[in-house]
Write a protein that holds these residues in place. Structure first.
Motif, mmCIF file in Angstrom:
data_model
loop_
_atom_site.group_PDB
_atom_site.id
_atom_site.type_symbol
_atom_site.label_atom_id
_atom_site.label_comp_id
_atom_site.label_asym_id
_atom_site.label_seq_id
_atom_site.Cartn_x
_atom_site.Cartn_y
_atom_site.Cartn_z
ATOM 1 N N LEU A 151 38.830 18.421 -4.234
ATOM 2 C CA LEU A 151 39.410 17.889 -5.959
ATOM 3 C C LEU A 151 39.116 17.565 -7.100
ATOM 4 N N LEU A 152 39.762 19.567 -7.323
ATOM 5 C CA LEU A 152 40.872 19.580 -8.759
ATOM 6 C C LEU A 152 42.540 19.590 -8.358
ATOM 7 N N ASN A 153 42.918 19.301 -7.033
ATOM 8 C CA ASN A 153 43.912 18.836 -7.176
ATOM 9 C C ASN A 153 45.000 17.739 -6.646
ATOM 10 N N ALA A 154 45.754 17.468 -8.101
ATOM 11 C CA ALA A 154 46.241 16.630 -8.268
ATOM 12 C C ALA A 154 47.375 15.893 -7.457
ATOM 13 N N SER A 155 47.288 16.929 -6.010
ATOM 14 C CA SER A 155 48.374 17.023 -5.558
ATOM 15 C C SER A 155 47.605 16.162 -3.424
ATOM 16 N N MET A 156 46.127 16.079 -4.311
ATOM 17 C CA MET A 156 45.921 15.513 -3.692
ATOM 18 C C MET A 156 45.898 14.662 -2.475
ATOM 19 N N SER A 157 46.405 13.780 -1.033
ATOM 20 C CA SER A 157 46.187 12.571 -0.878
ATOM 21 C C SER A 157 44.984 11.704 -0.782
ATOM 22 N N LEU A 158 44.406 10.956 -1.379
ATOM 23 C CA LEU A 158 43.258 10.136 -0.869
ATOM 24 C C LEU A 158 42.808 9.379 0.527
ATOM 25 N N GLU A 159 44.208 9.487 1.443
ATOM 26 C CA GLU A 159 43.929 9.649 2.445
ATOM 27 C C GLU A 159 43.522 10.945 3.830
ATOM 28 N N ALA A 160 44.257 11.830 3.052
ATOM 29 C CA ALA A 160 43.437 13.198 3.432
ATOM 30 C C ALA A 160 42.592 13.579 2.590
ATOM 31 N N LEU A 161 42.233 13.053 1.770
ATOM 32 C CA LEU A 161 40.414 13.282 1.162
ATOM 33 C C LEU A 161 39.934 12.499 2.021
ATOM 34 N N GLY A 162 39.934 11.210 1.651
ATOM 35 C CA GLY A 162 38.814 10.197 3.221
ATOM 36 C C GLY A 162 38.438 11.019 3.822
ATOM 37 N N LYS A 163 39.180 11.534 4.651
ATOM 38 C CA LYS A 163 39.481 12.049 6.223
ATOM 39 C C LYS A 163 37.970 13.457 6.195
ATOM 40 N N GLU A 164 38.493 14.179 5.067
ATOM 41 C CA GLU A 164 37.762 15.203 4.724
ATOM 42 C C GLU A 164 36.940 15.119 4.760
ATOM 43 N N ILE A 165 35.556 13.538 3.403
ATOM 44 C CA ILE A 165 34.628 13.063 3.192
ATOM 45 C C ILE A 165 34.038 12.784 4.424
ATOM 46 N N SER A 166 34.853 12.036 5.143
ATOM 47 C CA SER A 166 34.084 11.001 6.208
ATOM 48 C C SER A 166 33.605 11.858 7.138
ATOM 49 N N THR A 167 33.972 13.014 7.741
ATOM 50 C CA THR A 167 33.466 14.537 8.637
ATOM 51 C C THR A 167 32.545 15.653 7.710
ATOM 52 N N LYS A 168 32.490 15.302 6.789
ATOM 53 C CA LYS A 168 31.982 16.392 6.246
ATOM 54 C C LYS A 168 30.270 16.247 5.483
ATOM 55 N N CYS A 169 31.200 14.538 4.767
ATOM 56 C CA CYS A 169 30.136 13.968 4.206
ATOM 57 C C CYS A 169 29.104 13.118 5.094
ATOM 58 N N GLY A 170 30.025 12.762 5.996
ATOM 59 C CA GLY A 170 29.366 11.468 7.131
ATOM 60 C C GLY A 170 28.325 11.905 8.219
ATOM 61 N N ALA A 171 28.886 12.516 8.996
ATOM 62 C CA ALA A 171 28.792 13.133 10.781
ATOM 63 C C ALA A 171 28.063 14.874 9.973
ATOM 64 N N GLY A 172 28.852 15.247 9.174
ATOM 65 C CA GLY A 172 27.851 16.902 8.793
ATOM 66 C C GLY A 172 26.453 16.462 8.493
ATOM 67 N N MET A 173 26.169 15.858 7.209
ATOM 68 C CA MET A 173 24.785 15.366 6.897
ATOM 69 C C MET A 173 24.146 14.861 8.364
ATOM 70 N N GLU A 174 24.373 13.798 9.396
ATOM 71 C CA GLU A 174 23.683 13.452 9.810
ATOM 72 C C GLU A 174 23.412 14.733 10.481
ATOM 73 N N ALA A 175 24.270 15.208 11.150
ATOM 74 C CA ALA A 175 24.036 16.348 11.905
ATOM 75 C C ALA A 175 22.596 16.866 11.253
ATOM 76 N N LEU A 176 22.912 17.791 9.869
ATOM 77 C CA LEU A 176 21.955 18.060 9.035
ATOM 78 C C LEU A 176 20.666 17.688 9.011
ATOM 79 N N LEU A 177 20.880 16.183 9.104
ATOM 80 C CA LEU A 177 19.215 15.609 9.002
ATOM 81 C C LEU A 177 18.290 15.692 11.095
ATOM 82 N N GLU A 178 19.444 15.154 11.384
ATOM 83 C CA GLU A 178 18.918 15.640 13.007
ATOM 84 C C GLU A 178 17.801 16.652 12.808
ATOM 85 N N ARG A 179 18.743 17.831 12.429
ATOM 86 C CA ARG A 179 18.054 19.360 12.404
ATOM 87 C C ARG A 179 16.943 19.587 11.530
ATOM 88 N N ILE A 180 16.980 19.189 10.660
ATOM 89 C CA ILE A 180 15.897 18.169 9.906
ATOM 90 C C ILE A 180 14.851 18.054 10.053
#
Length: 403
Positions: A151-180
């Motif tokens: 998030l502090l890397n000015a060269s980070m592409s928005l497309e690559a960032l979007g893929k990371e967010i989708s995986t980590k904040c989407g699927a990652g959080m959903e799996a965590l909530l199921e466990r909780i």
């Protein structure tokens, strides 16, 4: 976000602070135990899982939003609330890369990837034994899985960032909530999101431009950019982070709730959406985030440059409430080992972690920011606890202590 919360954020911060403190005093004078079953006065149990924001980086305990929520809930229900805090700075959900070399600290201010939030959950299950006694869980997560450095890397592409967010904040959080929800079948859950780190309202002064340049010069993959391009890119990255992480976390909550409904569960997962406006971002005019402590608001450009170049020395301080105690904890954890012979890469990794630990409060909610979090969570709880059946019967035996 509702019109009510938008109006809240538009009120001058000093006035909001006065109103909140006055409201807190009034709540402390009146207990309204009729919001839960009046014949059951057992303590309520609140579990706190997550990263530095849920922990309350840089804040004294009485100013952390989970502590304010606990105090408010006690006043509203007339019951004691016993908290168990597993959240700590630096925690990942567990979808990120876990370093082979693990450091350990009892101070939640020290930013460490582990215990991961999934490991926090496992530790909490062991602590409670009978998990049916837990009534409320506060949780956040995914920014450290995405990696703040991205998030502090000015060269980070928005497309690559979007893929990371989708995986980590989407699927990652959903799996965590199921466990909780599986591990704690009687607990309602509140998930909070994140905010813009920088915005077009962040001060564009020579010091901040030097800071951005220094941060990006440490990334060997960063392509050459002008100061203007770096700042413009970081604003776009921060906006994309806020927009997409909020959407993915909300979707994870919706999907997890749908699964609970399919199972005919009475549990609810609520989404506490935090909406810091652009003027509340880092180094913005009305910031809600911890910043640098310069000691004077009229430092010369040379003095600021010296502070910047000397990051990691006594010349630098953050303006949070626990910087001195955190600095001691950081030194204890990341100081030069005596019995362990380091390789050069291990030494560099440890020294980077030490510097990051000392600066850990930067960009986290300050006292006023924590109050905003408090009000959002209280709003979700207010709707929940007015339902007479929000609590389910739990065993009378209680854990020895809460921490």
């Amino acid at each position: 976000m509702t019109n009510r919360s938008q109006k809240f954020l538009s009120v001058p911060l000093a006035l909001v602070l006065i109103l909140l403190l006055a409201a807190g005093d009034n709540l402390g004078q009146t207990k309204t135990g009729d919001l839960t079953n009046p014949t059951d006065d057992r303590p309520l149990h609140m579990l706190v899982l997550g990263d530095s924001i849920m922990w309350g980086q840089g804040l004294r305990r009485e100013n952390k939003f989970w502590w304010r929520v606990k105090s408010w809930l006690q006043d509203k229900t007339g019951r004691d609330v016993l908290e168990k805090i597993e959240a700590h700075s630096g925690a990942i959900i567990g979808t990120g890369v876990i370093p082979a070399r693990r450091f350990v600290s009892d101070d939640g201010e020290v930013n460490l990837e582990t215990p991961t939030i999934n490991e926090q959950l496992d530790d909490a299950v062991k602590y409670y034994g009978d998990t049916s006694r837990v009534d409320l869980i506060l949780v956040d997560g995914c920014i450290n899985d995405v990696d703040v450095r991205n998030l502090l890397n000015a060269s980070m592409s928005l497309e690559a960032l979007g893929k990371e967010i989708s995986t980590k904040c989407g699927a990652g959080m959903e799996a965590l909530l199921e466990r909780i929800t599986t591990a704690f079948p009687n607990a309602h859950v509140i998930v909070t999101n994140y905010y813009r780190i920088v915005s077009e309202k962040s001060e564009n002064n020579s010091f901040n431009r030097l800071l951005v340049k220094k941060l990006n010069s440490q990334n060997p993959e960063s392509r050459p950019l002008t100061d203007e391009q770096m700042l413009t890119n970081l604003i776009s990255i921060s906006e994309e982070w806020y927009r997409m992480s909020t959407r993915q976390l909300a979707l994870a909550v919706a999907n997890a709730n749908a699964e609970l409904q399919r199972k005919s569960s009475r549990q609810k997962i609520l989404f506490g959406e935090i909406d810091f406006a652009p003027e509340h971002a880092f180094s913005a005019p009305d910031t809600l985030l911890w910043n640098f402590k310069f000691g004077s608001t009229n430092l010369s450009g040379l003095r600021k440059a010296i502070i910047l170049l000397s990051l990691g020395t006594a010349a630098y301080k953050a303006n949070d409430e626990v910087r001195d105690s955190r600095s001691k904890s950081c030194k204890q954890v990341f100081d030069r080992p005596h019995a362990y012979k380091e390789t050069e890469p291990e030494k560099q990794y440890r020294e980077i972690k030490y510097l990051a630990c000392r600066y850990a409060s930067l960009g986290h909610p300050n006292k006023m920011g924590a109050l905003v979090y408090t009000e959002v969570i209280k709003g979700q709880l207010q709707n929940l606890i007015t339902n007479p059946g929000w609590l389910r019967n739990a065993p009378a035996n209680e854990p020895v202590t809460a921490n």
